[in-house]
Design a protein around this motif. Structure first.
Motif, PDB file in Angstrom:
ATOM      1  N   ARG A  46      65.577  81.132  26.628  1.00 60.06           N
ATOM      2  CA  ARG A  46      64.234  81.368  26.085  1.00 60.06           C
ATOM      3  C   ARG A  46      63.194  81.221  27.195  1.00 60.06           C
ATOM      4  O   ARG A  46      62.120  80.635  26.993  1.00 60.06           O
ATOM      5  CB  ARG A  46      63.918  80.404  24.933  1.00 60.06           C
ATOM      6  N   LEU A  47      63.498  81.771  28.364  1.00 60.92           N
ATOM      7  CA  LEU A  47      62.619  81.622  29.514  1.00 60.92           C
ATOM      8  C   LEU A  47      61.294  82.343  29.315  1.00 60.92           C
ATOM      9  O   LEU A  47      60.224  81.805  29.640  1.00 60.92           O
ATOM     10  CB  LEU A  47      63.326  82.144  30.770  1.00 60.92           C
ATOM     11  N   ARG A  48      61.326  83.545  28.789  1.00 60.06           N
ATOM     12  CA  ARG A  48      60.094  84.313  28.620  1.00 60.06           C
ATOM     13  C   ARG A  48      59.167  83.672  27.589  1.00 60.06           C
ATOM     14  O   ARG A  48      57.960  83.570  27.842  1.00 60.06           O
ATOM     15  CB  ARG A  48      60.426  85.769  28.276  1.00 60.06           C
ATOM     16  N   PRO A  49      59.667  83.224  26.434  1.00 64.29           N
ATOM     17  CA  PRO A  49      58.785  82.455  25.533  1.00 64.29           C
ATOM     18  C   PRO A  49      58.221  81.203  26.200  1.00 64.29           C
ATOM     19  O   PRO A  49      57.076  80.827  25.953  1.00 64.29           O
ATOM     20  CB  PRO A  49      59.710  82.088  24.371  1.00 64.29           C
ATOM     21  N   ALA A  50      59.032  80.565  27.041  1.00 66.90           N
ATOM     22  CA  ALA A  50      58.544  79.379  27.749  1.00 66.90           C
ATOM     23  C   ALA A  50      57.361  79.731  28.641  1.00 66.90           C
ATOM     24  O   ALA A  50      56.399  78.949  28.749  1.00 66.90           O
ATOM     25  CB  ALA A  50      59.670  78.762  28.580  1.00 66.90           C
ATOM     26  N   PHE A  51      57.399  80.897  29.267  1.00 63.70           N
ATOM     27  CA  PHE A  51      56.255  81.324  30.074  1.00 63.70           C
ATOM     28  C   PHE A  51      55.025  81.586  29.202  1.00 63.70           C
ATOM     29  O   PHE A  51      53.891  81.388  29.650  1.00 63.70           O
ATOM     30  CB  PHE A  51      56.610  82.572  30.885  1.00 63.70           C
ATOM     31  N   VAL A  52      55.225  82.038  27.966  1.00 66.94           N
ATOM     32  CA  VAL A  52      54.092  82.184  27.038  1.00 66.94           C
ATOM     33  C   VAL A  52      53.459  80.815  26.788  1.00 66.94           C
ATOM     34  O   VAL A  52      52.235  80.646  26.882  1.00 66.94           O
ATOM     35  CB  VAL A  52      54.539  82.819  25.706  1.00 66.94           C
ATOM     36  N   PHE A  53      54.280  79.839  26.462  1.00 68.80           N
ATOM     37  CA  PHE A  53      53.771  78.493  26.213  1.00 68.80           C
ATOM     38  C   PHE A  53      53.059  77.939  27.445  1.00 68.80           C
ATOM     39  O   PHE A  53      51.986  77.332  27.344  1.00 68.80           O
ATOM     40  CB  PHE A  53      54.918  77.552  25.820  1.00 68.80           C
ATOM     41  N   ALA A  70      55.042  83.853  21.548  1.00 76.10           N
ATOM     42  CA  ALA A  70      56.300  83.509  22.224  1.00 76.10           C
ATOM     43  C   ALA A  70      57.488  84.131  21.508  1.00 76.10           C
ATOM     44  O   ALA A  70      58.407  84.659  22.153  1.00 76.10           O
ATOM     45  CB  ALA A  70      56.451  81.985  22.289  1.00 76.10           C
ATOM     46  N   ALA A  71      57.478  84.081  20.181  1.00 80.68           N
ATOM     47  CA  ALA A  71      58.561  84.681  19.403  1.00 80.68           C
ATOM     48  C   ALA A  71      58.575  86.199  19.576  1.00 80.68           C
ATOM     49  O   ALA A  71      59.633  86.825  19.702  1.00 80.68           O
ATOM     50  CB  ALA A  71      58.408  84.315  17.931  1.00 80.68           C
ATOM     51  N   SER A 189      54.241  87.781  29.490  1.00 84.68           N
ATOM     52  CA  SER A 189      54.454  86.538  28.748  1.00 84.68           C
ATOM     53  C   SER A 189      53.407  85.496  29.122  1.00 84.68           C
ATOM     54  O   SER A 189      52.790  84.872  28.255  1.00 84.68           O
ATOM     55  CB  SER A 189      55.860  85.989  29.041  1.00 84.68           C
ATOM     56  N   VAL A 190      53.207  85.319  30.422  1.00 89.42           N
ATOM     57  CA  VAL A 190      52.206  84.350  30.892  1.00 89.42           C
ATOM     58  C   VAL A 190      50.815  84.744  30.409  1.00 89.42           C
ATOM     59  O   VAL A 190      50.050  83.916  29.899  1.00 89.42           O
ATOM     60  CB  VAL A 190      52.231  84.248  32.429  1.00 89.42           C
ATOM     61  N   VAL A 191      50.496  86.022  30.557  1.00 91.97           N
ATOM     62  CA  VAL A 191      49.168  86.510  30.183  1.00 91.97           C
ATOM     63  C   VAL A 191      48.936  86.403  28.684  1.00 91.97           C
ATOM     64  O   VAL A 191      47.847  86.003  28.239  1.00 91.97           O
ATOM     65  CB  VAL A 191      48.975  87.961  30.672  1.00 91.97           C
ATOM     66  N   CYS A 192      49.939  86.723  27.877  1.00 93.33           N
ATOM     67  CA  CYS A 192      49.788  86.613  26.423  1.00 93.33           C
ATOM     68  C   CYS A 192      49.466  85.177  26.006  1.00 93.33           C
ATOM     69  O   CYS A 192      48.599  84.942  25.160  1.00 93.33           O
ATOM     70  CB  CYS A 192      51.046  87.096  25.712  1.00 93.33           C
TER      71      CYS A 192
END
Length: 281
Positions: A46-53, A70-71, A189-192
């Motif tokens: 779940r690396l990409r959701p982690a970047f969202v967080f 993230a989801a 992901s980071v930007v979102c």
């Protein structure tokens, strides 16, 4: 900060949310819904959701605010894996330690499951308007849609498929695919996450550049780990193993420098970037 504990905690948030929101495997059409869930559970890191967080935290908000985003990112990523694994694409038989969706449920259900996950990702974002605000959700939706489209993720996959057909294997050509197929979604992901938290334009631009460099370095790390596969679209094929590792480190250092000014708010981003690039599997 314990990187793996932090990542495990955020992954549990996403898993719980997706378990609650995705249709059950018994809901008609049962085969389709089972195919949708097949690669989502159990998921990867779940690396990409982690970047969202982490992007949300960098902009000063609590991670729970970014949970729908993230989801959604995880579903877009999973859809892309399902389609990439198809016989007409990369023709893979195993993903996340289990048979790929087309092996388990047939090609037609795999195509449809990917389509449905992509659509459901944007449904989750739309449902977040009440908590996050319409403007933030609209901006996040646009960011994710662009990252998933023909100029980014899908276009990167298209060029990856034709890469071995001819032309010189240059670093610029390889990294063009990496930037679109892998880095675009990590950057988005980071930007979102930051958009959901109300970040200003300057911070968003800073985080977008950070995410792109981390994303390319992440894919180079994959190339290094898969060096024995002798793939044409690979940094190792162009640079050799030592230089590919060095290139990943240069990109990581540049990305980290971009967020030096964030202080403690950027701690999760720095930690995730190192975890993504400096890994052994």
């Amino acid at each position: 900060m314990d990187a793996r504990a932090w990542l495990k905690q955020r992954a549990a948030l996403v898993d719980g949310f997706l378990e609650q929101r995705l249709p059950s495997a018994s809901e008609p059409p049962a085969a389709l819904h089972a195919a949708m869930r097949h690669l989502v559970f159990p998921g990867g890191k779940r690396l990409r959701p982690a970047f969202v967080f982490a992007g949300c935290e960098a902009a000063g908000a609590t991670p729970e605010l970014a949970l729908p985003a993230a989801a959604a990112v995880e579903l877009v990523h999973t859809y892309s894996l399902i389609h990439d694994d198809l016989p007409c694409m990369d023709d893979d038989a195993v993903r996340r330690g289990r048979p790929t969706v087309h092996i388990a449920y047939g090609e037609a259900n795999a195509v449809l499951a990917g389509d449905a996950l992509l659509a459901f990702a944007f449904e989750l974002l739309a449902d977040a308007e009440g908590a996050c605000g319409a403007a933030a959700v609209a901006a996040c939706t646009r960011t994710l849609a662009i990252a998933a489209g023909s100029r980014q993720l899908v276009g990167g996959q298209a060029d990856d498929l034709v890469f071995a057909a001819g032309g010189p294997a240059t670093l610029a050509r390889v990294e063009s695919v990496h930037r679109r197929k892998s880095a675009a979604l990590i950057s988005a992901s980071v930007v979102c996450g930051a958009r959901i938290a109300g970040a200003d334009r300057e911070l968003l631009a800073q985080l977008a550049a950070f995410g792109e460099e981390v994303g390319v370095a992440f894919q180079i790390a994959d190339d290094v780990l898969d060096a024995d596969r002798n793939e044409a679209c690979s940094s190792v094929a162009v640079l050799g193993l030592p230089a590919a590792r060095a290139r990943a480190e240069v990109l990581l250092a540049s990305a980290q420098e971009r967020i030096d000014g964030l202080g403690e708010k950027g701690a999760a981003l720095r930690m995730l970037a190192e975890l993504a690039v400096r890994r052994d599997g």
